[in-house]
Design a protein around this motif. Structure first.
Motif, PDB file in Angstrom:
ATOM      1  N   TYR A  67      78.237  53.864  77.940  1.00 50.93           N
ATOM      2  CA  TYR A  67      78.812  52.579  78.354  1.00 50.93           C
ATOM      3  C   TYR A  67      77.827  51.801  79.218  1.00 50.93           C
ATOM      4  N   PHE A  68      77.209  52.469  80.192  1.00 52.62           N
ATOM      5  CA  PHE A  68      76.208  51.809  81.036  1.00 52.62           C
ATOM      6  C   PHE A  68      75.057  51.269  80.181  1.00 52.62           C
ATOM      7  N   PHE A  69      74.596  52.093  79.241  1.00 54.57           N
ATOM      8  CA  PHE A  69      73.484  51.690  78.383  1.00 54.57           C
ATOM      9  C   PHE A  69      73.848  50.444  77.579  1.00 54.57           C
ATOM     10  N   GLU A  70      75.031  50.446  76.993  1.00 52.47           N
ATOM     11  CA  GLU A  70      75.479  49.304  76.188  1.00 52.47           C
ATOM     12  C   GLU A  70      75.481  48.022  77.011  1.00 52.47           C
ATOM     13  N   LYS A  71      76.036  48.083  78.223  1.00 52.14           N
ATOM     14  CA  LYS A  71      76.130  46.893  79.063  1.00 52.14           C
ATOM     15  C   LYS A  71      74.753  46.411  79.516  1.00 52.14           C
ATOM     16  N   LEU A  72      73.868  47.347  79.836  1.00 54.61           N
ATOM     17  CA  LEU A  72      72.517  46.966  80.247  1.00 54.61           C
ATOM     18  C   LEU A  72      71.730  46.375  79.082  1.00 54.61           C
ATOM     19  N   PHE A  73      71.931  46.925  77.888  1.00 51.24           N
ATOM     20  CA  PHE A  73      71.252  46.393  76.706  1.00 51.24           C
ATOM     21  C   PHE A  73      71.693  44.947  76.468  1.00 51.24           C
ATOM     22  N   ALA A  74      73.000  44.715  76.524  1.00 53.30           N
ATOM     23  CA  ALA A  74      73.520  43.360  76.318  1.00 53.30           C
ATOM     24  C   ALA A  74      72.978  42.399  77.374  1.00 53.30           C
ATOM     25  N   LYS A  75      72.902  42.866  78.617  1.00 51.14           N
ATOM     26  CA  LYS A  75      72.406  42.032  79.714  1.00 51.14           C
ATOM     27  C   LYS A  75      70.933  41.681  79.517  1.00 51.14           C
ATOM     28  N   GLU A  76      70.130  42.665  79.136  1.00 50.65           N
ATOM     29  CA  GLU A  76      68.700  42.437  78.938  1.00 50.65           C
ATOM     30  C   GLU A  76      68.449  41.516  77.749  1.00 50.65           C
ATOM     31  N   LEU A  77      69.210  41.711  76.674  1.00 46.72           N
ATOM     32  CA  LEU A  77      69.049  40.859  75.496  1.00 46.72           C
ATOM     33  C   LEU A  77      69.412  39.416  75.824  1.00 46.72           C
ATOM     34  N   ALA A  78      70.509  39.221  76.569  1.00 48.26           N
ATOM     35  CA  ALA A  78      70.920  37.870  76.961  1.00 48.26           C
ATOM     36  C   ALA A  78      69.922  37.249  77.935  1.00 48.26           C
ATOM     37  N   ARG A  79      69.287  38.071  78.758  1.00 47.81           N
ATOM     38  CA  ARG A  79      68.269  37.555  79.680  1.00 47.81           C
ATOM     39  C   ARG A  79      67.065  37.025  78.908  1.00 47.81           C
ATOM     40  N   ARG A  80      66.675  37.737  77.866  1.00 53.51           N
ATOM     41  CA  ARG A  80      65.522  37.318  77.074  1.00 53.51           C
ATOM     42  C   ARG A  80      65.839  36.108  76.194  1.00 53.51           C
ATOM     43  N   TYR A  81      67.061  36.078  75.661  1.00 53.14           N
ATOM     44  CA  TYR A  81      67.444  35.012  74.728  1.00 53.14           C
ATOM     45  C   TYR A  81      68.822  34.459  75.106  1.00 53.14           C
ATOM     46  N   PRO A  82      68.913  33.738  76.215  1.00 58.24           N
ATOM     47  CA  PRO A  82      70.220  33.291  76.719  1.00 58.24           C
ATOM     48  C   PRO A  82      70.973  32.343  75.791  1.00 58.24           C
ATOM     49  N   ALA A  83      70.257  31.603  74.959  1.00 58.43           N
ATOM     50  CA  ALA A  83      70.924  30.665  74.053  1.00 58.43           C
ATOM     51  C   ALA A  83      71.290  31.313  72.722  1.00 58.43           C
ATOM     52  N   GLU A  84      70.841  32.549  72.526  1.00 62.01           N
ATOM     53  CA  GLU A  84      71.023  33.186  71.224  1.00 62.01           C
ATOM     54  C   GLU A  84      71.925  34.417  71.251  1.00 62.01           C
TER      55      GLU A  84
END
Length: 271
Positions: A67-84
């Motif tokens: 669960y922690f991994f999933e949330k961190l992955f989503a956060k990092e992906l959104a940080r890199r591509y916030p509009a996508e």
């Protein structure tokens, strides 16, 4: 309709290649984010002040780590591509939501067992009797993650259909597994040297007795076994051959496609 619906199994690798090629996320970046987030998981601290606990100091359930991994992955992906990209918010969302094209959204599945199989809860292997009970489509793109304790052992990317999940036959069974053909033809291993940090117990043919003997001479990981150049008996030499095959399957040069049908990972013991 599934992109594999009318295709024979020997066509599946080409379909998987095309699906991965059509996806906006490059496999190499998926692996990079996975490794960054895996390190971040184990930097997590719980509590504050004098009662603070480092996650690495305890043994949290694998579901918590996933669960922690999933949330961190989503956060990092959104940080890199916030509009996508953004993380899932509602029960209808996949774990990673592609803002421009929901068909490219991704579900993450993680398993902390000693092996390379992935499991979902029993509902993944059952068809809902009423459509309104289905919170989200279980078919689509998946990132699967295998780990053991604090070691990331394998990341895959590809496509899983809802029909690929097989519920345990026992009425009390709580998990659903995947058809072997899914691992072989629909999920691309994201190869890298990280896979060689896997514990030697993950390799079949290395039982508790041999594992104990290997650990006694400092061999605890697959990479230790491959690099060992000391005195070796017949059992150790056989174990090294198994480790080298494992390296070919999961650690040698990163590839973005199935160059040819991949053999099933029969050298891996799933427990």
């Amino acid at each position: 309709m599934s992109p594999y619906a009318t295709a024979s199994i020997d066509q599946w690798p080409d379909i998987t290649n095309q699906l991965i090629s059509d996806h906006p996320l490059h496999p190499a970046e998926i692996l990079d984010i996975a490794q960054v987030c895996w390190e971040s998981v184990w930097e997590t601290q719980i509590g504050s002040g004098s009662t603070i606990i480092n996650l690495i100091e305890i043994s949290p359930p694998a579901t918590v780590i996933g669960y922690f991994f999933e949330k961190l992955f989503a956060k990092e992906l959104a940080r890199r591509y916030p509009a996508e990209w953004r993380g899932g918010v509602t029960g209808n969302d996949k774990d990673l939501v592609c803002i421009a094209d929901n068909q490219k959204s991704i579900e993450i599945k993680a398993s902390g067992q000693l092996g390379l199989k992935i499991y979902g809860n029993r509902s993944y292997g059952q068809e809902a009797e009423n459509a309104h009970l289905v919170k989200k489509d279980k078919s689509g793109y998946y990132i699967t993650v295998n780990f053991y304790a604090n070691v990331l052992t394998l990341v895959r990317f590809g496509w899983i259909d809802a029909s690929d999940w097989q519920a345990q036959k026992a009425a009390t069974g709580q998990m659903a597994g995947l058809n072997p053909n899914v691992y072989e033809y629909k999920l691309l291993p994201l190869k890298g040297r990280y896979a060689l940090n896997a514990p030697i117990g993950l390799l079949s043919g290395i039982g508790p007795k041999l594992s104990g003997e290997l650990q006694a001479i400092g061999i605890r990981r697959v990479i230790d076994l491959i690099q060992y150049d000391g005195e070796a008996n017949k059992s150790l030499l056989k174990a090294q051959k198994i480790a080298l095959t494992y390296e070919d399957l999961f650690a040698k040069e990163f590839t973005e496609a199935f160059d040819e049908p991949q053999p099933p990972p029969t050298l891996v013991a799933d427990q």
